[in-house]
Every structure is written in C-alpha cells, then in structure tokens.
Design a protein around this motif. Sequence first.
Motif, short mmCIF file in Angstrom:
data_model
loop_
_atom_site.label_atom_id
_atom_site.label_comp_id
_atom_site.label_asym_id
_atom_site.label_seq_id
_atom_site.Cartn_x
_atom_site.Cartn_y
_atom_site.Cartn_z
N ARG A 1 21.40 -17.46 -14.64
CA ARG A 1 23.01 -17.14 -14.97
C ARG A 1 23.61 -18.31 -14.84
NH1 ARG A 1 24.68 -11.43 -12.26
NH2 ARG A 1 24.23 -12.49 -10.55
N ASP B 1 25.62 -21.64 -14.41
CA ASP B 1 25.02 -23.00 -14.82
C ASP B 1 23.84 -23.18 -14.37
OD1 ASP B 1 25.52 -23.02 -12.06
OD2 ASP B 1 27.07 -24.47 -12.00
N ARG B 2 23.03 -22.30 -13.95
CA ARG B 2 21.27 -22.33 -13.75
C ARG B 2 21.09 -21.96 -15.17
NH1 ARG B 2 25.23 -20.44 -10.74
NH2 ARG B 2 24.10 -18.14 -10.81
N GLU C 1 31.06 -17.89 -9.53
CA GLU C 1 29.90 -18.91 -9.92
C GLU C 1 28.66 -17.94 -10.04
OE1 GLU C 1 28.56 -21.47 -6.95
OE2 GLU C 1 27.64 -22.99 -8.65
N HIS C 2 28.32 -17.25 -8.82
CA HIS C 2 27.24 -16.54 -9.06
C HIS C 2 27.01 -15.49 -10.14
CE1 HIS C 2 23.50 -14.93 -7.24
NE2 HIS C 2 24.03 -13.74 -7.33
N GLU C 3 28.20 -15.01 -10.59
CA GLU C 3 28.24 -13.91 -11.30
C GLU C 3 28.49 -14.41 -12.88
OE1 GLU C 3 27.00 -10.83 -11.09
OE2 GLU C 3 27.10 -10.64 -8.80
N SER C 4 28.89 -15.61 -13.14
CA SER C 4 28.92 -16.10 -14.49
C SER C 4 27.64 -16.02 -15.20
CB SER C 4 29.48 -17.51 -14.35
OG SER C 4 29.32 -18.12 -15.64
N GLY D 1 30.89 -23.65 -11.36
CA GLY D 1 30.43 -24.29 -10.41
C GLY D 1 30.89 -25.42 -10.00
#
Lengths: 918, 418
Positions: free
Chosen positions: A170, A172-173, B336-339, B351
């Motif tokens: 998810r 930017d990864r 950021e984690h949940e985007s 990020g």
Amino acid sequence: MIKVTINGKEIELEQPETILKAARKAGIKIPTLCHHDWLKMYGGCRLCLVEIEKMPRLQPACSFLVSDGMVVTTESEQISAVRRGVLEFILINHPLDCPFCDKAGECELQDAVYIYGPSSGRFKEQKIKHPENNTDPLLARNMERCIACTRCVRMCEDVQGAYAIAMTNRGDRTLMEPFSGNRFDCEYCGNCLTVCPVGSILSRPSKSSYRPWQMDANIATVCSYCGVGCLLNLQVRDESIKKVIPVEDAALRSSFERFGPGVAEKNTEKNLYENSVENRKSLNRGLLCALGRFGHEYVDSRERLTSPMVRKNGKLVETSWDEALDFVALKLNEIKNSSGGSALAGIASPRCTNEDNYIFQKFMRGVLGTNNIDSTARLGFAGAQAYLENLMGQGITANPISDLEDADVIFVVGGDPTIATPVLGLNIRAAAAKGAKIITLGRAAGLGRSKPKEITANLFTENKVLERLLALLFSKKEMTGELPAFEEKLKAAAAAPPAEKTTEVTGVTEAEMAEISEIVASAESFAVVIGSDIVQRAAGHCGLFCLAGISYLASGRIFLLSDRPNEQGLIDMGCLPDRLPGGQSLAIDGFRKKYEEISGLTAPPDKGLTLFPMLKAISEGEIKGLYVMGENPALNLPNWPAGDTRKSKIKSLELLVVQDIFPTETSAMADVVLPALSWAEREGTYTNLEHRIQVLRRAVKNMTYGRDDWRIIAEISSRMGTAMKFSSPADIMAEIVRVSPVHRDLRYPDIEKGTMLCRPYKGQPSKSQAGGVVHGEGFKDLIKTCDRPGGSLDDKKSMHRDFVLLLERSLFYSGVTSRKTPALSRIRPDAAVLRMHPEDAAPGLVEGGRVRVSSPSSEETLELETVFDSSVPRGAVKIPEYLEDLGVGALSLITNLPVDPVTKAPAFEECRVTVEAV
Amino acid sequence: MNKTLLANIDDPRSADLDFYEQNGGYESLRKALPMDPGVIIENVKNANLRGRGGAGFPTGMKWTFASGDPKFPKYLVCNADEGEPGTFKDRPILEKNPHILIEGMAISAHALKSDYGYIYLRGEYPDARVILEQAIDQAYEKKYLGDNVMGSGKKFHLSVHVGAGAYICGEETALIESLEGKKGQPRLKPPFPVSVGAWGLPTIVNNVETLSNLPLLIRIGPEQYAAIGSPECPGPKLYSVSGHVERPGVLELPMGTSLKEIIYEHCGGIKGGKTLKAVIPGGISTPVLPHDKIDCPMDFVNMPKHGSMLGSGAVIVMDESVCMVKVCLRAIKFFEHESCGKCTPCKDGTGWLRRILARIEQGEGHKDDIDLLVSIAGNIAGKTFCPLGDGTASVVQNFVKHFRAEFESHITGRGCPF
C-alpha cells in the motif's frame, strides 16, 4: 445533445463522454499518466485534474463525465500548480535515473515533467528503494520507477485476461508483482510493456542495448507466426531487429502523447491517431503475443544457412549458387525426362509469401509438369476449408476476427485458440467479458477464465456430440432456404440416433446436450471457432459437416484456426494438387485454359497427390524428386518416409531439394540445400485466416548469401529453359490478380493502405457470398460420405491396449523459427515430459519415473519423464509437440496414420504408442 | 436521557437475545414490518437522521436514492470497520448490544426492500465477530432473520464479513471492493454504491450506530426522535472519549452536547488536575482544537462553525505534557501506513510529510520545513481520490496553524522540548 464549454470553446456531444475525450475533440490537450485509451478508467494519477464551474473540488478529466451546460477550465494558475504538485510527488520516490533508463526518450513521465513539472525539487529525504528484479528470463521489473498507474495490471486483467500480475502493498510501497513474486510465469504477451508509461517493466532481450532515438528505422510489417497476422512495428538498428512493438502503440505515441499545453492537434497527426484506433478495432488492437513480440531473434541467428550446399560423396558441402542451381535444374530435368512430371512433387510453405507460393506452384505445374503440390496446410486447414467451401460456398470462413468480440455465443471446437492464434483468443475472452457464452468441445485451457460451458466428451467421440447437437438444433430452428442442397443433407443428417446411444458413447448427458443446443439456438450472433484437432480424425469431415450445419442453422460465422502466417495465402495461390490460384478447380477446363493463357505455361490436367499419399509415393519409389520450400516435414509431419537413420538420405528419392533459412531435420537428408531469406529480409504479402491480405516489408538487410524463395525458383526455371521474368513481388502480384478471380484488380498500393482488405478484396467481408453459392465439384460425393455424419465411431468405443498419443502445443513454441529464438527457449516450460492419468500408470511406474515411448510402426523411441495429471483422458498420454531437448518432434514416432477420405488430413486418433517404464 | 444504544450494556446478559427481548427488543421490527417501506423512509427523513460514520450524510436521502433504483437484489451493508484512531464508539454496540444492530438492519432492509445484508467488521475486533455471529444465529432461530422474518413474508439474510485491517475499507467503495474479495481501494464515483455497489448492484452502506438508531426511531416516531438533541441533526450520539480525562469511555448523549461539557462533566475533567492543551474532537482526521476553543456543540452542523468537524465523535483529550509535533507525526504515520496507494498525492505525499515531521521531531528540522509541510499539505488537500488525503492534509495544516510555535521550538532547539 450535450453542450459543454471547455476553455471558452463550445463543444456539442451526442452522448456523455469524459471531459478528456470531449477536450480532445476540441483539440485541447490534457496531460494524463494513468489513463490509457485501451483500458478501463482509473483516475489515480491526478495529473488530469481540471476546474469545473460550480464544483468546489477539482475533478479528473479522464473519468468525469460531462453534462449539459458544464463549463470546464483545463489551464489556469491553479491547475498548473496542481500539475507541478502531482509531478513533484511522483518524482520524490521515482529514481532520477533517466540517463541509463531504457525508457528515456519515450517515457510519458519524462514528457509530462518536461512540460508541466517543477523546475527544481524540494525533496531532501531518502527515496524508497526497490532493487531491480531480473529473475524472469524475459521481463525485468524496476519498481523504483513504478508510478503505480496500474496500466499493466488493467491490461493483464481486463484486456489480456491473464490475471498474472497485481499491485501489492500500500501507499508509497505499492508495486506491481507477478504472483510468484519472482518469475512472471504468464502468457508472456508483453502487453504490459506496451502500456507501461515509464521504465518499470522492460524487455530483457532489448534492455540496455539502445535508446529509442538511436533506432535506424521503425518498420511496420506483419507478424510471421500465426494466421492472425498482427501488425507489428520492428525497431531496427544496425540491420538487426532490436524490439517489436505493436503498430498502434507507435502511432499513439507519435500522435498525441507529445503535445504542449492546449495545443490543437495538427491535422496529419490527428489522422494518424484516428487511423491507429481504427486499426486497433480491426485487427490486433495493439496487442501482441509472446511469439510476435519476442520471437524475432532467429533472424540474427548464427545458425542460419549462409551458402548453398550440394551433397557430394554422401556429405553436404558448400558450393556457389551457380553450381547448386545448375545441379538442381539438371537433376529435375533428368527425372522429368526419364519418369515424367508425376515422379516429381513439391511441398510449399505457409511461412512463405503469396508471391513465393504463386511462383512455386507455377514452377511445379508449368515447368516440372506436375500437380503434386501440397503443404502442411494438409494437416487440417486446407482440407477443412475446401470441404466447408464446397458445402456452403466460397469464402465461408472469411470472417473478420474482430466480429468475434461482438458475438454472444461462441462455440470453440477442436483446439485452444489462445494457443494456436493467441490474439484471436483475446477476442473470444473479450466477448466473454462482455457477457458472451463460450462453449468448448476439446482442449481449450486458455479460455478457462471465460467461464466456458465445457463439453467433456469421451476421447474421440466429438463427432457424436456434434451430430446430436445438430439434430437438436435442427428441431429448434427453421431453415432459411438459402442453400437448398445443403439443407437437404441437413435433413437427412438430423435423423440422428436416439439420445441414449449418444450418451452411452460420448459420456455427455442428453440434458447437457439440450442445454447447449438451447444456448446455440437462442444466440443472436453466433460464431464457430474450429481448431485442427477436430479435423485430424479418420472421419474429420463428418465433424465439419455437423459444425457447418450448426453454424448454418444458428446463422453463425465460421472461423478456421490457422497457426501459420500464410496458410490461407498458399491455398489462394493454388499450392494444392487440385486447385489453381483463386480456388479454381483444376478439373474445369475453362479455368485451366485461362491459367495457361495468362501464365504462359501448360498445366497438367490431372489432379496431383495430396500430402500423405505423396509421402507414401516417395516411400514406394513412385516419386523420385521432392522440392521442399520453407518447410521441415521430417519434424512437422507424421508418416515421413524413413531413411536408415533419422538424419540420413531417403534411399527412394533421387533428389531432395530443401529451401530454408536454417539447417533442419529435412535439410540434413537433402541433396541440395538452398538458403532463403527470413521474414524480416523480404517483401511480399501474407493472407491471414480472415482472408485479409497484408504487406510484409523488408526491415533488415540479409547478411547471408540467401535469396528470395521466388527468385531461387525463377532461377532454376530459367536454367531449365523457361524464363520467369519477374523483378519484384509487385510484379508477381500483377500476374496473380489476372489469374485469380478473388484477387481481381488488387494492387500493391491498395494492400499497403490496408485496413480492411478481405476477400473479395474490393468489397465487403464475404459471409454473404454464401447466398450465391456455387458448389464445387464433387459436392454430391462429399454429402454421400456424410450420410451418417457420426461416421464409423459407433465401433470405436473400445480403446487399444496401448495409449493414444496426444500432442501438446505450447504458447511459446511453434516449430521452426521459434526454436532458434533464445528468448522463447528461455520461457519454455519443462520440455521432455509425458503426462498421463495416474490411474493409467503401469505397476511400478511412479511420478517422475522415466518411460520409453515407442510405436509399432517406427523404430524410433523416446525416453521421457512421467508426470501424473488427472486432466489427461484415460487411455491417452500427452507429449509436447516438439521435444527440443531431445532434438525430435513427437511425430517422428508416427509413420502409419490413415487419412480422412475427404479432407485428406491425418487421423491423429490412430497415433498409438506403447509406454513402458525404463 | 435514557440510554437506548447502550441500554443495559453493564448487564452481563446484554448480548443475549432473551434479555434483549425482555427489555422490549425486536418490538420495533414487529411494528415496522407491516409499515409501507416508503413510509419508513419518510420517517427517517422527517426524523432528520444523519449518518454516524463521520460524514453526516442524511440517511433518508441515501435511502431514497437506493430505493429509487429498479435493480434487485439490493444489498444492505453495515459499516463496522471502525478504524480511525480514537474511535471506539461502535464497539460497545457490537460486543454488548448486537441485537439492536440486527434489529436496526432488519428494519432498514424492510424499508429498502433488501434481502441480503452484510456486517463488514474490522479485522481487529475478533470478540465482536464471535458475539455477532452468535447473535445472528439466535436471530435466525427466532425468525428475526431468514426467509420469512417474523412471519411477515419478508426475507432478510445477514452475515458477518471480516476485513483484513485496512483503514481505507471504512470508505464505502473500498469496503465494497474488499467485500467482493478484492484489494481495498476506493472506486470512482459516480456511479455511487446506491446504484452500482457490491457485484454491480445497488448497495446501501450505513454505519453501525446509524442502523442502531432505527429501533428507537420506529418506537418513538420521527417527531419525538427529532426532539432529541440538536434540531438540525437530532438523536442520541455516541462519543468515545480517550486521553487525559479522569473517566474515558463511550458516552451516549444527545447530539449537540458541548465538547466542554463532555470533557468536564461527563468525563470528570482533565486527569490528575493538569491543564488542557488541545482536543481532537472527532477522530484523528478532524482538525485539532486548542484548549480555549472547546465550547462548541458536538454535532455535524455546529462543529464546522467552530473550526473542526464532528467526525465519528472520537474525542482525544491532550494535557499540557503532550508534544504536538509528536502527535502530528503519529497521526501522519498512521495515514502513511494506511494510504492505499491508488492516487499520487496521498501515496507519495503522506510519506514525504512523515519523513519531514520525523526529522523535526528528532531535532533535525530546518527553518523552511514548516512552510514546506504546509505547502505539501496544500498539494494534497482536495487533489486526492478519496477523503483520506484531505484528512492527512488537514491534520498538518491545523497542527501548524494552532501550534506553530511548538514546531519552531523543535527546530530552533534542535529537539523535542517535552
């Protein structure tokens, strides 16, 4: 009528469209990245955001539909800032490695940043790293460059229908991955390469070898693999093909991807774009398959034949062209004078052009005085087409491939179209995605995701199923009276045996038959797709009769699959023992007289031998000289006459001439080997399975001493005293159009324009021709043979003690040129295995154990590894068609196949082999 | 006010069907089943019920759109993917009072002519799953669910679908993608789920709390219901209060109760007698309010006037000891984690924000960083595919707006002063 205003310009639209499309109509350019015209809407990249009056938020032009009275602004301070912002976001994690990225120069991100991007970056943090993954033999993945537009995934899922890749993780990864995480293990169509806007997915064979602007030329031509005839663009540098891309992709790139803000498209470029969209609709729609895209390296192969060779003292030695040609002319004259033309025979090539094949048959008939002309099209396509045309009228199989996509019921019989003709297979998948029902009879694993209604009949009882379906359909549909003679026979055939018997023989229940016949009966647009498996039967023509009847009753179109690029062309050119160019029967004097008048040569009046009787005549010494052009019958054909060993000369032949681009199993036995030109080195035309005639263009210079096939033959002809004065393929075509009524008035410039040149080449696609059908000669005989269309299968229930050999076709492998293409060899899955049903295994035989396969009629044996596979029918074993590792074709085991009395195609159900544990 | 949503939840038998029935449970369903579906929708409109998931969309209007669509079947989906940091208001309903939700869904299904319902439950509520499934089994036994609900001929089947832990699946179109078995990412709108939802069919997605309001609404009728709390958006409201208060927890109060009253009267004030610094009033994506701006009625209409939003009613209270840069960083880490990675600004922007905030928090900030943060947030706000990006941007914008000095002191002081 919808009125919208974009940048002050009023646009009227018939129906709601996206802002992007409406703007394009007005000549207004809106930048995009995740959008692609061929794919479903996405709206992810946000580069196309525009202002809409009375809407608080900006909206994506690619996916927002216009409504009446809408006022849109695509250029403003705010929008410029948004575009800068979006591109800045993309660039923070995108490596700025343009100097060594293969995509530089044709990168959509690079182009977008050049026009809309920020001039400097504010990002000072660490970029996210993903090491480039090169575990796949063909496709490299560089996920640092990925902008997560998902175009590859949408292509793979929605267009290719392969579902081989997905976006994983998810934020930017996010990155694209094949399901294994490493190798793609997919259909390797490479269509993801076409749509990737950046350098994230790369073709390894061409990676790091050149930059787009370093290309010497982009040559639009026709693919050399199957009968679809996809349009390709060959990117050439230093007389070598570096990369193959679809023509439409090239056109799209040059036309509308490279504009400044708000610049109206120039007329020429706009036309190019529209033309390219037209092409896309009409043929391969910008799609390619593994063979077309990656199968070009053979052109550069070092194994190519470089010089003529003549057998001296039992060994082939290189000679000059003069010596070789004189030798051939001398020997041919000798045989002709001593034994007559009937002692000579020729095998033409579905890989050679129309012009090559025309000259070939002209030479065989007019110079050698023989009608013993046939080709590997006899394995199915030629006989099937002749039979269907005799029943239903000439041109009955000339249907546009793109029509398949609009069919609502498609009946696929006798093979997997996604393997034999991959891009045609995509049309079937597309139809299914639109809701069409697919019915399959026979192996078609590639349509598995199209939710087919699979008819699982006992081995080799397909004809019985078809016979019953025909009877059921006959009771549901009225006949139109279009083809009275055919209808009479349908009536007779519809008196089928009682259902119980059919069920007993085939294993298909009456309820299932009824359901399928109902689906066919209720079809509004019906298509029958016929693969070679159903033709290659002792009573193959009976199955074809039923299919013709089913198609006729359901007003369907027939598609006859062809896995060679010019099978149709060689038939049209008269490379048949009983037909002159244009499908004119040799038996009709008027046709022959006209042919002789125009060609200036005399053709023998009697029918020649078809392929398998020809091979038999060779074994029996009746045929003394064989001329093989661009074909490898020792590998590709069963029943090939044996020499002492597989590679030795056939004793009964006084002369074997082989014209090819590679040394082959056949050329090893030859007396004279003549190097020809590869597909990329010559000009001419191919005719695809829908009868579309297309131009092959020279892309690279020939680096061997090879010559055009037609030139070699013309040379021999003049050495035998008959000059053939042609200077170019266009010259030959000028004679063809006079000889062949179906090519009437055609000229090279017409073909080159080439979008819809189907037979009859100056008119509409010819399904309607069936209306004015003139039955060919022998129609009555054909029908007679089919008084009981199910044939003699009643008696075929019991299986031999041995196994039936089923040949497995590979998507990545088609016989000759693909063998010399390293890229394709690398993705070829495990080769030398034999698949069998676990319950068929002899005691002591374990999975992975080695078995010896032999045939009663041949001294050849194969040693293979066993794989148990419960999808293999009981009593059968599956072996890949070509066993490259062993250097043999599985068919070399088979030397005594009978043929269908009508189509003269070999009866593959008679491929019996013995399997013993080693 | 008598509690309805959380009635009797202190009783250990509260999740049991018999207990629920003894306290008047399923009477509203009995009352609703003979009613004309259109009348129920009118009642919901007249009661001015607004969605409790966070956006406050008028439920009656959503239902009117859905019932106007001629396609069947229609799906009713309960959004129980309660994932926003600070929000735990639905949990007591799911774990302690599941039958009120089932009853509410059955009433809604009748009103919407929907035969199939799903409860999309967040993956991190494993207990709730067990409790809900038991409750559903009980309801099937007593014919509150099934092919013939309470003998009325109405069919309604209900099952629980457990999510896999993605915050974005609280967004209704991403929820539907996930329900269909796909990766949870929002879909293009239009078409809206009310016309093209799960498996291409009309789908109504409502929050747990919204649906649980139906039994009360039917029981007392729209007029009485509309008299509870704020006139513009009436009804009972759950507030989940966490952080530095004496008595954190979930409160059921009339809509529009003031934030100050919630903190100081219902939750016993700031813990340990410390002073209040800031409050995030409606879950982490709603704008933070400094201590002097909390005298505001907590409802959908009034909160925007006071510079924030009601959101899910998740009140996070922070005392003087809390570092605002750290809170901001923690929030952005979450986003950021949940985007989900679908759209560029959210995918790459969150990020970037996190990396800058982390630097500032660690004392490696640069004086230009604060303006950069605001500028990046500006490039995200309003440009993203779904509201997740707007939430991210608003967190940064509001923390900087109210607590710029704290950011500056991190930079000039080369570290966190707390």
